[in-house]
Design an enzyme around this catalytic site. Sequence first.
Site, short mmCIF file in Angstrom:
data_model
loop_
_atom_site.label_atom_id
_atom_site.label_comp_id
_atom_site.label_asym_id
_atom_site.label_seq_id
_atom_site.Cartn_x
_atom_site.Cartn_y
_atom_site.Cartn_z
CB CYS A 1 -1.00 -0.02 1.17
SG CYS A 1 -0.29 0.18 2.80
NE ARG B 1 -4.61 1.33 1.68
CZ ARG B 1 -4.51 2.03 0.57
NH1 ARG B 1 -5.45 1.93 -0.36
NH2 ARG B 1 -3.50 2.84 0.36
CG ASP C 1 -4.76 5.12 2.83
OD1 ASP C 1 -4.89 4.57 3.95
OD2 ASP C 1 -3.74 5.74 2.50
#
Length: 144
Positions: free
Chosen positions: A9, A15, A115
């Site tokens: 990420c 994440r 996100d």
Amino acid sequence: MINSILVVCIGNICRSPTGERLLKAALPERKIASAGLKAMVGGSADETASIVANEHGVSLQDHVAQQLTADMCRDSDLILVMEKKHIDLVCRINPSVRGKTMLFGHWINQQEIADPYKKSRDAFEAVYGVLENAAQKWVNALSR
């Protein structure tokens, strides 16, 4: 056979560590790691991400954020990213890995995973749910 998986990420604090731990729990025989495109190097997992994951039985406690490198890309059999634009960013770091770079949400209709950084707890809960679903689909696909 896919033996090593890299989950990517941006910051490597929300994440990707969650995705990494979900895959590790289900595929303990595989080498699974995570990294960030603009990692908060040395940082621990985001506090809210850790709390949400922990409530689902997943610990992010000892996670340390690391920057994605060309060598990491080369050494991984599969690279899973959260957003379509991340595919291009990974390929800028190591152009030879395009064929093994896919969305973490590939098996859930090519879904991008937003996100949650600096967003509400509800956002983290929603992202956790998507990551959990996507991870299970990858486990199923890799176990065939």
